[in-house]
Design a protein around this motif. Structure first.
Motif, PDB file in Angstrom:
ATOM      1  N   VAL A  17      27.038  36.879  38.374  1.00 33.79           N
ATOM      2  CA  VAL A  17      27.819  35.709  37.907  1.00 33.79           C
ATOM      3  C   VAL A  17      27.546  35.447  36.570  1.00 33.79           C
ATOM      4  O   VAL A  17      26.488  35.150  35.884  1.00 33.79           O
ATOM      5  CB  VAL A  17      27.136  34.418  38.705  1.00 33.79           C
ATOM      6  N   ARG A  83      27.743  27.664  37.217  1.00 29.44           N
ATOM      7  CA  ARG A  83      27.093  28.670  38.178  1.00 29.44           C
ATOM      8  C   ARG A  83      27.446  28.237  39.794  1.00 29.44           C
ATOM      9  O   ARG A  83      27.308  29.308  40.353  1.00 29.44           O
ATOM     10  CB  ARG A  83      25.343  28.630  38.027  1.00 29.44           C
ATOM     11  N   TRP A  87      28.729  31.201  42.048  1.00 30.30           N
ATOM     12  CA  TRP A  87      27.890  31.929  43.341  1.00 30.30           C
ATOM     13  C   TRP A  87      28.639  31.537  44.588  1.00 30.30           C
ATOM     14  O   TRP A  87      28.520  32.235  45.519  1.00 30.30           O
ATOM     15  CB  TRP A  87      26.341  31.493  43.500  1.00 30.30           C
ATOM     16  N   ALA A  90      30.888  34.141  45.213  1.00 33.21           N
ATOM     17  CA  ALA A  90      30.221  35.404  45.664  1.00 33.21           C
ATOM     18  C   ALA A  90      30.228  35.670  47.064  1.00 33.21           C
ATOM     19  O   ALA A  90      30.389  34.837  48.068  1.00 33.21           O
ATOM     20  CB  ALA A  90      28.729  35.572  44.910  1.00 33.21           C
ATOM     21  N   VAL A  95      22.686  37.270  44.599  1.00 33.77           N
ATOM     22  CA  VAL A  95      23.686  36.979  43.359  1.00 33.77           C
ATOM     23  C   VAL A  95      22.723  37.029  42.105  1.00 33.77           C
ATOM     24  O   VAL A  95      21.754  36.242  42.021  1.00 33.77           O
ATOM     25  CB  VAL A  95      24.044  35.367  43.483  1.00 33.77           C
ATOM     26  N   PHE A  97      22.535  36.256  38.066  1.00 38.64           N
ATOM     27  CA  PHE A  97      23.171  35.234  36.951  1.00 38.64           C
ATOM     28  C   PHE A  97      22.761  35.775  35.588  1.00 38.64           C
ATOM     29  O   PHE A  97      21.479  36.324  35.312  1.00 38.64           O
ATOM     30  CB  PHE A  97      22.509  33.828  37.197  1.00 38.64           C
ATOM     31  N   THR A 157      17.515  31.600  33.804  1.00 40.50           N
ATOM     32  CA  THR A 157      18.849  32.078  34.585  1.00 40.50           C
ATOM     33  C   THR A 157      19.554  32.962  33.572  1.00 40.50           C
ATOM     34  O   THR A 157      20.653  33.251  33.950  1.00 40.50           O
ATOM     35  CB  THR A 157      19.892  30.830  35.289  1.00 40.50           C
ATOM     36  N   ARG A 164      21.803  34.896  47.985  1.00 42.37           N
ATOM     37  CA  ARG A 164      22.623  33.710  48.263  1.00 42.37           C
ATOM     38  C   ARG A 164      22.736  32.983  49.626  1.00 42.37           C
ATOM     39  O   ARG A 164      22.773  31.548  49.402  1.00 42.37           O
ATOM     40  CB  ARG A 164      24.128  34.571  48.625  1.00 42.37           C
ATOM     41  N   LEU A 167      20.183  30.016  48.285  1.00 45.87           N
ATOM     42  CA  LEU A 167      20.990  29.187  47.320  1.00 45.87           C
ATOM     43  C   LEU A 167      22.130  28.452  48.355  1.00 45.87           C
ATOM     44  O   LEU A 167      22.174  26.934  47.944  1.00 45.87           O
ATOM     45  CB  LEU A 167      22.119  29.953  46.426  1.00 45.87           C
ATOM     46  N   GLY A 172      22.343  25.020  46.051  1.00 48.15           N
ATOM     47  CA  GLY A 172      22.676  25.521  44.605  1.00 48.15           C
ATOM     48  C   GLY A 172      22.149  24.735  43.611  1.00 48.15           C
ATOM     49  O   GLY A 172      21.068  23.918  43.826  1.00 48.15           O
TER      50      GLY A 172
END
Length: 408
Positions: A17, A83, A87, A90, A95, A97, A157, A164, A167, A172
């Protein structure tokens, strides 16, 4: 602390990402990824965070990467929001960054796979190593030293990979942080709060010092509002837990108070008091300026910039801190969530759009009440969405497959 690999473990699938505002440095990053991305499976998700920008500044994806790259439009609400858009689009287990102004080292793709392959299940994130190249023929400027702080920043990041699933669990990035830097620290603290471990890997990226202006450091004092939010939601000890420098907030508050006191005393007729307060203010300002001048190149331009900005920074920092403190009053961290579905599949007619039997006319498509809001809530929660629709009118000869495609 580094995470080791487990022999025979499956190669991890990683989606990359990259939030961007269309800086020229993105082209340099794309050039490097053209060769480095061959090392890992997964998509490259570019989030263009200038939704109103003209097509002339839209990211140009190199042909070798087009088949695995998707470009999404951000909200223009800062890196945390960008971001999140990335994600949540995704699908891979990991993931990674990257900032759009970093340059991965040779072998970065292989090193990314090595960092993630077989790490302990309790590891939620793996940070890459950041190098900031500084001039070799002179002392670094104040701005260059500021950027070089990324080399020791925990969980930045600029190059950070997260599971993921983690997150999703913590929700997130917190979009209440509109600027860069503190949103990384906030996410790291929330992940560690639910038991996730964060470790350092072996991959490297280079973060060149970008262009600046004399007043950049004054504008960056807006980050004091984010510091106030961090303190509100994570308590007084948040800096120690994310290994962040203490900063000069208390001294800036004192310097600003002395300046205001001198002004008030002057208008009140207390000249001796005003003179004493002004002298104390000048002393604290001079000390602040010298701490920035001493390690630098001490050129005339740098000296002038340091003196001018050292006068402006304390009141700017104080104003932003007070503003952030007021806004953050009673704020709490965004909460970790329970289990959420990986995806929701929708019927089309009567669910997402008003049912028009055997519709082959796109002009007759009308969203069902509440459908748009429902889909947006799912996407914001990181839940994938798709449509499954039985169009029997094709078999009956009432509409064609092209009609269905146009309506869809």
């Amino acid at each position: 602390m580094t995470g080791g690999n487990v022999a025979g473990a499956a190669t991890p699938v990683v989606d990359l990402v990259i939030p961007t505002i269309g800086r020229p440095s993105l082209d340099v990053l794309f050039d490097v990824l053209t060769r480095e991305a061959k090392a890992f499976d997964g998509r490259i998700v570019v989030v263009h965070d200038r939704p109103d920008a003209s097509p002339s500044v839209w990211p140009r994806v190199p042909p070798p990467l087009e088949h695995r790259t998707v470009v999404l439009t951000g909200k223009g609400a800062g890196p945390a929001a960008a971001r999140n858009v990335g994600w949540r689009a995704a699908t891979a287990a990991w993931v990674a960054f990257l900032d759009d102004d970093v340059v991965p080292a040779d072998g970065w793709g292989d090193a990314l796979v090595d960092d993630l392959e077989g790490v302990d299940p309790g590891v939620a994130g793996v940070q890459g190593l950041i190098e900031v190249p500084l001039p070799l023929d002179r002392r670094p400027t104040d701005w260059e030293r500021n950027v070089a702080g990324l080399e020791t920043a925990a969980w930045a990041t600029a190059d950070m990979a997260y599971r993921r699933s983690v997150l999703e669990q913590v929700g997130g990035f917190d979009e209440r942080f509109p600027r860069a830097y503190r949103e990384d620290a906030d996410l790291a603290l929330r992940i560690m709060a639910v038991g996730g471990r964060l470790v350092s890997g072996q991959r490297h990226v280079r973060h060149p010092v970008g262009p600046t202006s004399p007043w950049t450091t004054v504008r960056r004092q807006a980050g004091n509002a984010d510091d106030a939010l961090m303190r509100a939601i994570h308590g007084r000890g948040w800096r120690h837990r994310v290994q962040a420098p203490r900063g000069r907030r208390r001294r800036h508050l004192a310097t600003t108070a002395l300046a205001l006191g001198a002004v008030v005393a002057t208008f009140a007729g207390g000249r001796r008091t005003a003179r004493a307060l002004a002298t104390a203010w000048a002393g604290m300002t001079a000390e602040f300026a010298w701490t920035r001048i001493a390690p630098g190149p001490r050129t005339p331009g740098e000296l002038a910039t340091m003196v001018a900005t050292s006068v402006a920074i304390p009141p700017a920092a104080t104003a932003w801190w007070i503003r952030g403190f007021v806004r953050a009053w009673g704020a709490e961290p965004i909460r970790a969530r329970g289990r959420v579905p990986r995806a929701v599949l929708f019927d089309r007619d009567g669910t997402l759009v008003v049912d028009v039997p055997y519709n082959g006319d796109p002009d007759r498509v009308v969203p069902a009440p509440g459908a748009k809001e429902a889909v947006e809530r799912l996407r914001q929660a990181g839940v994938a969405t798709a449509v499954i629709s039985n169009q029997s009118g094709v078999a009956r000869g009432l509409i064609t497959a092209d009609d269905v495609a146009r309506v869809n």
